[in-house]
Design an enzyme around this catalytic site. Structure first.
Site, PDB file in Angstrom:
ATOM      1  N   TRP A 131       0.780  -1.506  -0.089  1.00  0.00           N
ATOM      2  CA  TRP A 131       0.416   0.253   0.459  1.00  0.00           C
ATOM      3  C   TRP A 131       0.311   0.937  -0.046  1.00  0.00           C
ATOM      4  O   TRP A 131       0.934   2.076  -0.705  1.00  0.00           O
ATOM      5  CB  TRP A 131      -0.966   0.108   0.847  1.00  0.00           C
ATOM      6  N   ASN A 132       1.948   1.084   0.160  1.00  0.00           N
ATOM      7  CA  ASN A 132       3.346   2.255   0.876  1.00  0.00           C
ATOM      8  C   ASN A 132       2.915   3.386  -0.471  1.00  0.00           C
ATOM      9  O   ASN A 132       3.236   4.829  -0.545  1.00  0.00           O
ATOM     10  CB  ASN A 132       4.315   1.870   1.173  1.00  0.00           C
ATOM     11  N   LYS A 155      -2.591  -8.658  -6.820  1.00  0.00           N
ATOM     12  CA  LYS A 155      -3.339  -8.658  -5.663  1.00  0.00           C
ATOM     13  C   LYS A 155      -2.946  -7.415  -4.801  1.00  0.00           C
ATOM     14  O   LYS A 155      -1.142  -7.725  -4.702  1.00  0.00           O
ATOM     15  CB  LYS A 155      -2.919 -10.201  -4.804  1.00  0.00           C
ATOM     16  N   HIS A 156      -3.582  -6.513  -4.876  1.00  0.00           N
ATOM     17  CA  HIS A 156      -2.315  -5.064  -3.770  1.00  0.00           C
ATOM     18  C   HIS A 156      -3.214  -5.570  -2.632  1.00  0.00           C
ATOM     19  O   HIS A 156      -3.491  -6.573  -2.237  1.00  0.00           O
ATOM     20  CB  HIS A 156      -3.407  -3.311  -4.763  1.00  0.00           C
ATOM     21  N   GLY A 207       6.743  -6.383   0.072  1.00  0.00           N
ATOM     22  CA  GLY A 207       6.460  -6.262   0.905  1.00  0.00           C
ATOM     23  C   GLY A 207       7.394  -6.522   1.673  1.00  0.00           C
ATOM     24  O   GLY A 207       8.300  -6.385   1.931  1.00  0.00           O
ATOM     25  N   SER A 208       6.336  -6.953   2.813  1.00  0.00           N
ATOM     26  CA  SER A 208       7.605  -7.223   4.251  1.00  0.00           C
ATOM     27  C   SER A 208       8.012  -9.101   4.134  1.00  0.00           C
ATOM     28  O   SER A 208       7.517  -9.266   3.631  1.00  0.00           O
ATOM     29  CB  SER A 208       6.916  -7.449   5.790  1.00  0.00           C
ATOM     30  N   GLU A 229      10.666  -7.470  -3.344  1.00  0.00           N
ATOM     31  CA  GLU A 229      11.641  -6.346  -3.118  1.00  0.00           C
ATOM     32  C   GLU A 229      10.822  -6.514  -1.838  1.00  0.00           C
ATOM     33  O   GLU A 229       9.852  -6.176  -1.373  1.00  0.00           O
ATOM     34  CB  GLU A 229      11.188  -5.623  -4.061  1.00  0.00           C
ATOM     35  N   LEU A 230      11.909  -6.345  -0.331  1.00  0.00           N
ATOM     36  CA  LEU A 230      11.536  -7.145   1.043  1.00  0.00           C
ATOM     37  C   LEU A 230      11.904  -5.305   1.886  1.00  0.00           C
ATOM     38  O   LEU A 230      12.185  -4.837   0.765  1.00  0.00           O
ATOM     39  CB  LEU A 230      11.711  -8.057   1.616  1.00  0.00           C
ATOM     40  N   GLU A 360      12.561  -2.926  11.553  1.00  0.00           N
ATOM     41  CA  GLU A 360      12.462  -2.472  10.868  1.00  0.00           C
ATOM     42  C   GLU A 360      11.483  -1.852  11.463  1.00  0.00           C
ATOM     43  O   GLU A 360      10.553  -2.551  11.944  1.00  0.00           O
ATOM     44  CB  GLU A 360      12.071  -2.790   8.943  1.00  0.00           C
TER      45      GLU A 360
HETATM   46  P1  NAP Z   1       3.004  -6.849   3.501  1.00  0.00           P
HETATM   47  O1  NAP Z   1       2.137  -7.368   4.869  1.00  0.00           O
HETATM   48  O2  NAP Z   1       4.016  -8.287   3.359  1.00  0.00           O
HETATM   49  O3  NAP Z   1       2.684  -6.964   2.551  1.00  0.00           O
HETATM   50  C1  NAP Z   1       2.520  -6.630   0.983  1.00  0.00           C
HETATM   51  C2  NAP Z   1       1.750  -7.152   0.629  1.00  0.00           C
HETATM   52  O4  NAP Z   1       1.814  -8.770   0.530  1.00  0.00           O
HETATM   53  C3  NAP Z   1       0.128  -7.328   0.400  1.00  0.00           C
HETATM   54  O5  NAP Z   1      -0.600  -7.470  -0.914  1.00  0.00           O
HETATM   55  C4  NAP Z   1      -0.377  -8.075   1.006  1.00  0.00           C
HETATM   56  O6  NAP Z   1      -2.038  -8.372   0.974  1.00  0.00           O
HETATM   57  C5  NAP Z   1       0.295  -9.518   0.720  1.00  0.00           C
HETATM   58  N1  NAP Z   1       0.294 -10.689   1.243  1.00  0.00           N
HETATM   59  C6  NAP Z   1       1.825 -10.368   2.571  1.00  0.00           C
HETATM   60  N2  NAP Z   1       0.801 -11.516   2.843  1.00  0.00           N
HETATM   61  C7  NAP Z   1       1.356 -12.695   1.612  1.00  0.00           C
HETATM   62  C8  NAP Z   1       0.649 -14.155   2.419  1.00  0.00           C
HETATM   63  N3  NAP Z   1       0.912 -15.397   2.193  1.00  0.00           N
HETATM   64  N4  NAP Z   1       0.126 -14.814   0.367  1.00  0.00           N
HETATM   65  C9  NAP Z   1      -0.125 -13.366  -0.044  1.00  0.00           C
HETATM   66  N5  NAP Z   1      -0.298 -12.366   0.179  1.00  0.00           N
HETATM   67  C10 NAP Z   1       0.712 -11.575   0.993  1.00  0.00           C
HETATM   68  O7  NAP Z   1       4.120  -5.931   3.268  1.00  0.00           O
HETATM   69  P2  NAP Z   1       3.414  -4.163   4.412  1.00  0.00           P
HETATM   70  O8  NAP Z   1       3.824  -4.219   6.327  1.00  0.00           O
HETATM   71  O9  NAP Z   1       1.964  -3.892   4.262  1.00  0.00           O
HETATM   72  O10 NAP Z   1       4.377  -3.658   3.977  1.00  0.00           O
HETATM   73  C11 NAP Z   1       5.532  -3.031   4.111  1.00  0.00           C
HETATM   74  C12 NAP Z   1       6.583  -3.619   3.871  1.00  0.00           C
HETATM   75  O11 NAP Z   1       7.107  -3.686   2.732  1.00  0.00           O
HETATM   76  C13 NAP Z   1       7.678  -3.011   4.989  1.00  0.00           C
HETATM   77  O12 NAP Z   1       8.688  -4.176   4.909  1.00  0.00           O
HETATM   78  C14 NAP Z   1       8.827  -2.663   3.750  1.00  0.00           C
HETATM   79  O13 NAP Z   1      10.105  -2.191   3.670  1.00  0.00           O
HETATM   80  C15 NAP Z   1       8.390  -3.521   2.065  1.00  0.00           C
HETATM   81  N6  NAP Z   1       8.726  -2.270   1.469  1.00  0.00           N
HETATM   82  C16 NAP Z   1       9.298  -3.113   0.154  1.00  0.00           C
HETATM   83  C17 NAP Z   1       9.821  -2.038  -1.103  1.00  0.00           C
HETATM   84  C18 NAP Z   1      11.228  -2.352  -1.644  1.00  0.00           C
HETATM   85  O14 NAP Z   1      11.169  -2.433  -3.179  1.00  0.00           O
HETATM   86  N7  NAP Z   1      11.806  -3.410  -1.068  1.00  0.00           N
HETATM   87  C19 NAP Z   1       8.829  -1.405  -1.099  1.00  0.00           C
HETATM   88  C20 NAP Z   1       8.247  -0.735  -0.197  1.00  0.00           C
HETATM   89  C21 NAP Z   1       7.971  -1.710   0.754  1.00  0.00           C
HETATM   90  P3  NAP Z   1      -2.634  -7.966   1.775  1.00  0.00           P
HETATM   91  O15 NAP Z   1      -2.465  -6.300   2.487  1.00  0.00           O
HETATM   92  O16 NAP Z   1      -3.801  -8.307   2.073  1.00  0.00           O
HETATM   93  O17 NAP Z   1      -2.262  -8.459   4.007  1.00  0.00           O
END
Ligand code: NAP
Length: 473
Positions: A131-132, A155-156, A207-208, A229-230, A360
Site C-alpha cells: 500500500w505504501n 493482488k494489491h 512487501g514484508s 522487494e522486501l 524495521e
Molecule cells: P506485507 O504485509 O507483506 O504486504 C504486502 C503485500 O503482500 C500485500 O498485498 C499483502 O496483502 C500481501 N501479502 C502478505 N502476506 C501474503 C501471503 N501470505 N500471501 C499472499 N499475499 C500476501 O507488507 P506491508 O507490511 O504491508 O508493507 C510494508 C513492507 O514492505 C515493509 O517491510 C517495506 O520495507 C516493504 N517494502 C519494500 C519495498 C521494496 O521495494 N523493497 C518497497 C515498499 C515496501 P494484504 O494487504 O491483504 O495483507
C-alpha cells in the site's frame, strides 16, 4: 470484507470491495494466457505505443489518482502527485527503451553458425504489491512486463483497493488489451492457487519478509521464478568532513517522506562523533517543524500513517525500544488529532541487543548512532539482516563512493537524496530480497533469454572440439 478503503485522516470507511471469486480468478488466468499467445505475434513497438498512451492517461487523470491515494492511505497530496507523475515517467521510459533492450543479442561462439539470445515473454505473472506507494509499485512491474508481453494479475494490499482498481482502469482506458493487468481482490489462498497454476510463470512481490517468505515458498514449491522487494533498515552515514547543511537538508526528508513508510527510508543514522551533537540538534529542529493535518491540504507537512494498526504497531516498537534502554531525544508524544498521526521521533543510545537495532520501524522514527571511526560506521551499517539501500555523506564524493562500495546493500547514494527512476535499478540483498525492478535489469526479470543458433547446415569439420559424438567407426 477484507478489502476496504478507510481514510486514516478521518477514520471513515469510504468503500468496501467484495472478495474475488474462484471463477473470477480462473477467468483472469485464462484471459491472461490467451493474451500471452496473442502478444507473441505482436511487435514490441505496438505495446510501446500503448504504454505511451498509459503515461498520457495517467497524466490526464493525475488529480483523481492523487486524491484517491491520499484519501486511501493518507500520504500528502503533494507526495501523491509526485508518485503519479513518476508512474507516467516510468511508463514513458519503458515505452521508449523496451524495444531496444529486448532486441536479440549476438554471441561470439566457437560453434558453427550464428548464435543469439532472443528475449521472449514467459507467461502470466502474479503481482503482489503493498500500500505504501500504491501506484508506483504497480508500474515498476507493469511497464517492463507489458513491453515483454507478460500479462499480469494483481493482488494489491487490502487497504488500497481503490488505488489498485483505479490504476487498472487507467491502464485499460489507455488501450491495453483485456488481461494486460487484471486487478483482483484475492485471498492469500487464492494467490497460492494462482502461483501453482501452469499458466502463471513468474511472481513479483513487494512487501514484508513475512509476505515474501510465504509467497516465495509457494513459488519455490512450484518452481516459479520470483523477484522479492522486501523490507529495509537503510543506513545514512555522516562522515566527519561532510557538509552539514546538505546533510541536514536531506536527513529529515529521507526519514519523514511518506510519513516514514518507505522501504528505503533512512532508518538508521550513523554519525561520526565529531559532528554527532550538531546532527542530533539540527535533525530535532527539522523534525519539530513539520505540521500534522489534512493530507489533502497543501500546508500540511506531516501525513497520518496508513492505518490504526500501523500506528499501534509502531508505538509498541518504540515502547519496547525505550524499555530496552533507548533514549527519546525528540517526539514520542500523542498528537491531538483523530487521524492516525505519529509524532516524528528520534531515538539514541540503541544497544545491539535492543529490538530497535534489528527490527524495521515503518513510520517516522529515526534512530541515531554515534561512531568513532569510519570502520566502525561501515561495520554498523552492515550489522543488519537487511541490505536494501543507503546514503553516505562525505566531504569528498570519491571517498564517499569508496565507503559506499563497502556497504552490503543493493543501492547507495553519495551526497544525494535517494532517487527512484526507471533507468536506475532498484532492489536489495540479504533479507531485503533479490532480483531488481526498473532499468534494464528489471526489463529482463521475467524474460525467457532464449538461445537460437542458426547454421545453413552442420559443419562436420567443426564439431566444437569433440564435444559431440564422433563417428561410430
Ligand atoms: P506485507 O504485509 O507483506 O504486504 C504486502 C503485500 O503482500 C500485500 O498485498 C499483502 O496483502 C500481501 N501479502 C502478505 N502476506 C501474503 C501471503 N501470505 N500471501 C499472499 N499475499 C500476501 O507488507 P506491508 O507490511 O504491508 O508493507 C510494508 C513492507 O514492505 C515493509 O517491510 C517495506 O520495507 C516493504 N517494502 C519494500 C519495498 C521494496 O521495494 N523493497 C518497497 C515498499 C515496501 P494484504 O494487504 O491483504 O495483507
Amino acid at each position: 470484507m477484507a478489502y476496504q478503503t478507510i481514510n486514516p485522516y478521518t477514520n471513515e470507511v469510504v468503500k468496501e470491495y467484495p472478495d474475488a471469486t474462484d471463477q473470477q480468478l480462473e477467468e483472469a488466468l485464462q484471459t491472461g494466457k490467451d493474451l500471452y499467445e496473442e502478444f507473441k505475434t505482436q511487435a514490441v513497438k505496438e505495446r510501446g505505443k500503448i504504454l505511451h498512451n498509459v503515461a498520457a492517461k495517467i497524466r490526464e487523470k493525475s488529480d483523481e489518482l492523487a486524491r484517491t491515494c491520499t484519501i486511501e492511505m493518507g500520504k500528502l497530496l503533494t507526495e501523491a502527485q509526485g508518485e503519479v507523475e513518476l508512474c507516467a515517467v516510468i511508463a514513458d521510459w519503458f515505452a521508449d527503451h523496451g524495444e531496444e533492450m529486448l532486441k536479440p543479442e549476438e554471441i561470439e561462439t566457437i560453434a558453427h553458425g550464428k548464435a543469439e539470445i532472443q528475449h521472449h515473454a514467459t507467461g502470466v505473472l502474479m503481482m503482489v504489491e503493498p500500500w505504501n506507494f500504491p501506484y508506483y509499485q504497480i508500474m515498476r512491474v507493469f511497464a517492463p512486463n507489458f513491453m515483454v508481453g507478460n500479462p499480469m494479475i494483481l493482488k494489491h494490499a487490502s487497504n488500497t483497493p481503490s488505488s489498485a482498481q483505479m490504476m487498472a482502469n487507467v491502464i485499460s482506458e489507455a488501450g491495453a488489451p483485456k488481461g494486460s493487468l487484471t486487478n483482483l481482490f484475492l485471498s492469500y489462498d487464492q494467490v497460492t492457487e494462482a502461483i501453482g497454476d501452469s499458466r502463471v510463470q513468474g511472481v513479483a512481490l513487494t512487501g514484508s519478509e513475512r509476505g515474501g517468505e510465504s509467497v516465495a515458498s509457494a513459488a519455490g514449491k512450484n518452481l516459479k521464478k520470483t523477484t522479492m522487494e522486501l523490507g529495509g533498515m537503510d543506513p545514512f552515514l555522516v562522515l566527519d568532513d561532510a557538509n552539514m547543511d546538505d546533510v541536514i537538508d536531506i536527513a529529515w526528508r529521507s526519514r519523514l517522506y511518506n510519513a516514514g513508510q518507505e522501504c528505503t527510508s533512512s532508518k538508521r543514522f550513523i554519525v561520526m562523533e565529531d559532528v554527532y551533537d550538531e546532527f542530533v540538534e539540527r535533525l530535532k529542529e527539522n523534525f519539530s517543524k513539520v505540521k500534522p493535518g489534512d493530507p489533502l491540504d497543501p500546508k500540511t507537512t506531516l501525513a497520518p500513517m496508513n492505518s490504526k494498526k500501523a500506528k499501534e504497531d509502531l508505538q509498541d516498537q518504540v515502547d519496547e525500544a525505550v524499555q530496552a534502554g533507548a533514549k527519546v531525544v525528540y517526539g514520542n508524544e500523542p498528537i491531538d488529532l483523530p487521524g492516525q498521526f505519529f509524532m516524528p521521533t528520534i531515538l539514541t543510545d540503541i544497544d545491539r541487543d535492543n529490538p530497535a537495532h534489528t527490527t524495521e520501524m515503518f513510520g517516522p522514527v529515526g534512530v541515531v548512532y554515534k561512531v568513532a571511526t569510519e570502520k566502525e560506521a561501515i561495520e554498523l551499517a552492515n550489522d543488519s539482516s537487511y541490505g536494501l539501500g543507503g546514503v553516505v555523506f562525505a566531504g569528498d564524493s570519491d571517498h564517499g563512493a569508496e565507503v559506499a562500495a563497502q556497504i552490503e546493500t543493493g543501492m547507495v547514494f553519495v551526497n544525494s537524496f535517494r532517487y527512484s527512476l526507471p533507468e536506475l535499478p532498484f532492489g536489495g540483498v540479504k533479507r531485503s530480497g533479490y532480483g531488481r525492478e526498473m532499468s534494464r535489469l528489471g526489463q529482463m526479470a521475467f524474460v525467457n533469454e532464449k538461445l537460437i543458433l542458426k547454421a545453413d547446415k552442420p559443419d562436420m569439420n567443426n564439431l566444437a572440439g569433440g564435444l559431440v559424438a564422433t563417428d561410430p567407426e
